[in-house]
Structure formats: C-alpha cells, structure tokens
Design a protein around this motif. Structure first.
Motif, short mmCIF file in Angstrom:
data_model
loop_
_atom_site.label_atom_id
_atom_site.label_comp_id
_atom_site.label_asym_id
_atom_site.label_seq_id
_atom_site.Cartn_x
_atom_site.Cartn_y
_atom_site.Cartn_z
N ILE A 1 0.85 -1.21 0.00
CA ILE A 1 0.00 0.00 0.00
C ILE A 1 0.89 1.25 0.00
O ILE A 1 0.62 2.22 -0.73
CB ILE A 1 -0.93 0.01 1.25
CG1 ILE A 1 -1.76 -1.28 1.32
CG2 ILE A 1 -1.80 1.26 1.28
CD1 ILE A 1 -2.83 -1.43 0.28
N ILE A 2 1.94 1.22 0.78
CA ILE A 2 2.82 2.40 0.85
C ILE A 2 3.50 2.64 -0.49
O ILE A 2 3.62 3.77 -0.95
CB ILE A 2 3.83 2.25 2.01
CG1 ILE A 2 3.05 2.36 3.33
CG2 ILE A 2 4.92 3.33 1.95
CD1 ILE A 2 3.83 2.02 4.57
N ILE A 3 3.92 1.57 -1.18
CA ILE A 3 4.54 1.74 -2.50
C ILE A 3 3.54 2.36 -3.49
O ILE A 3 3.87 3.28 -4.23
CB ILE A 3 5.08 0.39 -3.02
CG1 ILE A 3 6.31 -0.02 -2.20
CG2 ILE A 3 5.44 0.46 -4.51
CD1 ILE A 3 6.79 -1.44 -2.44
N LEU A 4 2.32 1.88 -3.45
CA LEU A 4 1.29 2.43 -4.36
C LEU A 4 1.08 3.92 -4.07
O LEU A 4 1.03 4.75 -4.97
CB LEU A 4 -0.05 1.71 -4.15
CG LEU A 4 -0.15 0.30 -4.71
CD1 LEU A 4 -1.36 -0.42 -4.15
CD2 LEU A 4 -0.25 0.33 -6.23
N LYS A 5 0.99 4.24 -2.80
CA LYS A 5 0.75 5.61 -2.38
C LYS A 5 1.93 6.51 -2.77
O LYS A 5 1.76 7.59 -3.34
CB LYS A 5 0.56 5.58 -0.85
CG LYS A 5 0.51 6.89 -0.18
CD LYS A 5 0.50 6.68 1.33
CE LYS A 5 1.86 7.08 1.88
NZ LYS A 5 1.87 7.37 3.30
N THR A 6 3.15 6.04 -2.53
CA THR A 6 4.34 6.83 -2.85
C THR A 6 4.45 7.07 -4.35
O THR A 6 4.82 8.14 -4.80
CB THR A 6 5.62 6.11 -2.39
OG1 THR A 6 5.37 5.51 -1.14
CG2 THR A 6 6.79 7.04 -2.26
N MET A 7 4.11 6.04 -5.10
CA MET A 7 4.18 6.15 -6.55
C MET A 7 3.25 7.24 -7.06
O MET A 7 3.61 8.04 -7.93
CB MET A 7 3.73 4.80 -7.10
CG MET A 7 4.46 4.22 -8.25
SD MET A 7 6.00 4.87 -8.64
CE MET A 7 5.61 5.86 -10.06
N LEU A 8 2.04 7.29 -6.50
CA LEU A 8 1.09 8.33 -6.92
C LEU A 8 1.63 9.72 -6.57
O LEU A 8 1.41 10.68 -7.30
CB LEU A 8 -0.26 8.11 -6.25
CG LEU A 8 -1.11 7.05 -6.95
CD1 LEU A 8 -2.23 6.55 -6.05
CD2 LEU A 8 -1.71 7.60 -8.24
N ASN A 9 2.36 9.79 -5.47
CA ASN A 9 2.93 11.08 -5.09
C ASN A 9 3.97 11.58 -6.07
O ASN A 9 4.22 12.77 -6.18
CB ASN A 9 3.58 10.98 -3.71
CG ASN A 9 2.55 10.99 -2.61
OD1 ASN A 9 1.38 11.28 -2.87
ND2 ASN A 9 2.96 10.69 -1.41
#
Ligand SMILES: [Fe+2]
Ligand SMILES: [Fe+2]
Ligand SMILES: [Fe+2]
Length: 416
Positions: A10-18
């Motif tokens: 989840i954190i990787i997905l979120k960071t990627m969107l950032n």
C-alpha cells in the motif's frame, strides 16, 4: 518470510502516486482519510470501510495515462474524464479491487447526474467525489461552504455529516497538521492482502505505468518472463524465482515520474532528456527502499549497471553485481531490443542475440547468462510470447473500452 509486506504494498502504491505531480502529493491518502472519518460517522461496516479506503487511495491512478493533472486540480468545468476512465479500467481489469471500481469512473460526476447512472454503489462514488473536492479546495485555499453547497453537486446527507464532523474545523486541521497520517498508518497495519492480492496490486502498478506509452506496453511483462525463464535455467529455488519476479516487475516503476513526452520522443534524447530518463532508476530505488527485501531492491534498481562500471546510477562493477542483478539487467536489455520503441523498430531474435553477445564481449553484461539465453532462446521465447499475447489483448481491450466509455452520451454531455 514475505518478500514484501502487505502494508508496504500500500505504501509503495501511495508513494508512486505522489511522484506523479507535486500538487497531488498525498491527495489519495487525504481523500481516503476523509472518506474513512465520514464512513465511521455514518456507521458503515468494517469490511466496506477498508474496501472504500483502498478505492479512495487509488482513485486518481488513471492520471498515469493522461496529463490531466492541471484539470483535475481545478474547479472549472474542464474535461477530466480521461483519468477517471483509465483509473476505472486499471482497477477493474488489472487489480484485486474490482468490486465497486466503477465508483472511480464516476468520481468527478455531480450527485445529480450520478443518480441517473447505473453506478454499482452511488454512495461510495458520491463520497469519493465529495472528499476529493474538499481536499482540492483546501489545497487551493478556496472557501469550503460555497463549494459544499453548490446546487446538485454533492449528496446532502454526506455534506451534513461532513459539516457536523468538522464543526470546529477538526477534520481540516488534522489534514493540515498531518496528524491524519498516524491514523492512516495504523489502518495500513490492519490490511491483510495475501499473495495473490499483493501480486495483483503491484502488477497493476507496473502495467499501468507501462501503459503510459504504446512503446512500453509489453516491456515489463517481457522483462519478467525472460528473467524468470533465465532463473529456471539456473535452477533457482522457487523463493529466488519469486524475488526475480518482483524485481523485474518493479524495475521501471520510476518511469511513472518521467513525462510522457520524453517516453515517446521520436529520435535521440538530448542531454537534459537523457538525464531525466536515467533518473527513473533512482526513483525506483527511492520508492522501494525500505519496503522490499534488500536483495530484491538491488536487482530492481541495478538494471542499468554494467560489469565494467560504465552503467548508472552507481557505476557498480562485476564484484558487486549478483546473479540476480545480472539476470534482470539482461532481461531488460532483451525486452527493449525485442520491442518497438519510439526511436526504433523491433529487432529479430537473431539480431538481439548478436547485440547482447557483443555487449558481453565488451564486458558490459554477463557472458555466461548471455550464452544460456542464446542456447535456450527458443524455449524462453515461447513463454515470452504467451505472456505478451495476454498483455496485448488486455491493452487492446482497455483501449476499446476506453473509447466506448468516452463516447457514451453522458460522457460528452456532462460537465464536472
Ligand atoms: Fe480525479
Ligand atoms: Fe529501466
Ligand atoms: Fe526496463
């Protein structure tokens, strides 16, 4: 031990969107937070609660495919359907989040219009729409009451719940002082995904980045297939093959931060553009660092290193590069050679082999792996073709659905 933990996916997905655009930093997470507070207030079940949190977190994932960030951060009636359509298609065709994924399709639609559609869960779509606009208005310093009470724009019950919950500006303050992040981090700890979902989310991430350009659609799937097949030739254990899979899958996620104009440029990149393009590896490294096992991080982020130290970003040499690092690097090169690029046509397998043999001669890549590929290329390519055929179908399917959705009468007639 898992190669990657559930909450880290989840954190990787979120960071990627950032990384997509500075102005979108934490937007998905902030919208998810607002949705969660409102759902808790309105007594939504725990199961639905987590599902909506994931949808809200990823609601703008379609923005990878478009360059609509300006429009989706504005309030004017601009066309922002593209990212909503792609977001819906990515989620519904490639992720484990199929249920109610159409809420993402409708997340820029007014409540009044939404009521006329056959959206599978209008409450969720309306909630994401409301929370999205609240976050954008905070980011833009717009007056909240005038936004919230636009005629027919939002669900009045949800607006009322928001105003009650935010009575002393509590919610907005938690967004502004970032204390909402603690709540979200606690929530991530409770998310259980399991192997298939873990893979599913990361596949969606990697393939949606590949789908940004028609030239890269098959790149990751080809790299992954070649890496795994080479690993099998080396009789690696299933755990080691899994590591190769994740590394190859994630090796180019940093390309999500590179402008599409550079990815698709016809002809040679200038120095400035080359620097930009090369940054994708460091971005991959930054995003994955700390969230995936170190050896897998290395395999993913070292795919442009060369044995003689002439690669990037760290100019590592043969002493530092492991078998896994070397396999992913060669799989990446072969995938690029065998695919069409904006600057070149596909190369035949014979030509691709002669190019990698020359690179091995020049001490750039591993001779032994190149020999293994050359000896077994027919078997390896059967697997590659099977995988790429599936991906081609998926991509074609997606473009077709995209056109269908875009030409639906309400898409053209509705303003946001
Ligand atoms: Fe959006
Ligand atoms: Fe790369
Ligand atoms: Fe690559």
């Amino acid at each position: 031990m898992n190669i990657i933990k559930d909450q880290d996916v989840i954190i990787i997905l979120k960071t990627m969107l950032n990384r997509l655009d500075d102005r979108l930093v934490d937007h998905g997470e902030r919208v998810a937070y607002l949705c969660l507070e409102l759902m808790r207030y309105m007594n939504v079940s725990e199961e639905e609660y987590l599902h909506v949190a994931k949808l809200a977190l990823l609601h703008d994932i379609g923005a990878y495919k478009t360059e609509e960030v300006d429009a989706l951060l504005s309030f004017e009636s601009e066309d922002v359907w593209e990212h909503a359509i792609y977001g819906y298609l990515f989620l519904t065709k490639m992720s484990p989040l199929k249920k109610n994924a159409d809420c993402v399709l409708y997340h820029h639609m007014s409540y009044e219009r939404l009521m006329e559609t056959d959206c599978s869960n209008k409450k969720i779509a309306a909630l994401i729409h409301l929370c999205d606009r609240i976050d954008v208005s905070i980011k833009r310093g717009a007056s909240l009451p005038s936004i919230l009470h636009q005629e027919g724009q939002f669900d009045p019950i949800q607006v009322k719940a928001f105003e009650e919950l935010n009575h002393d500006n509590r919610l907005i303050q938690r967004l502004e002082n970032k204390s909402y992040q603690d709540k979200m981090n606690d929530l991530y700890q409770t998310i259980y995904l399991g192997e298939d979902e873990r893979k599913g989310y990361l596949e969606m991430l990697a393939y949606s980045i590949d789908f940004r350009s028609e030239f890269t659609v098959l790149h990751t799937i080809t790299t992954t297939a070649i890496a795994i097949e080479l690993g099998k030739q080396y009789q690696l254990s299933s755990e080691e093959l899994d590591k190769l899979f994740y590394a190859a899958l994630l090796h180019d996620i940093g390309k999500g931060a590179i402008p599409i104009s550079i990815l698709e440029k016809q002809g040679k990149l200038n120095d400035e553009e080359t620097k930009w393009m090369q940054r994708h590896v460091s971005i991959t490294e930054e995003i994955l660092n700390g969230y995936i096992q170190t050896d897998v991080l290395h395999m993913a982020a070292r795919h442009h290193e060369k044995l003689d130290g002439s690669g990037y970003p760290h100019q590592l040499t043969d002493k530092e590069l492991t078998l896994g690092d070397r396999i992913v690097a060669i799989a990446d090169i072969l995938s690029a050679l065998l695919g069409k690029r904006s600057y070149k046509e596909k190369f035949s397998i014979t030509k691709a082999i002669s190019i990698i043999e020359e690179m091995a001669e020049n001490e750039k890549i591993d001779r032994e792996i190149v020999r293994v590929f050359a000896d077994h290329h027919e078997d390896i390519m059967i697997q590659v073709e099977q995988n790429t055929k599936k991906m081609n179908q998926l991509y074609g399917d997606m473009l077709e659905h995209y056109q269908e959705l875009k030409t639906m009468y309400w898409m053209n007639s509705v303003k946001v």
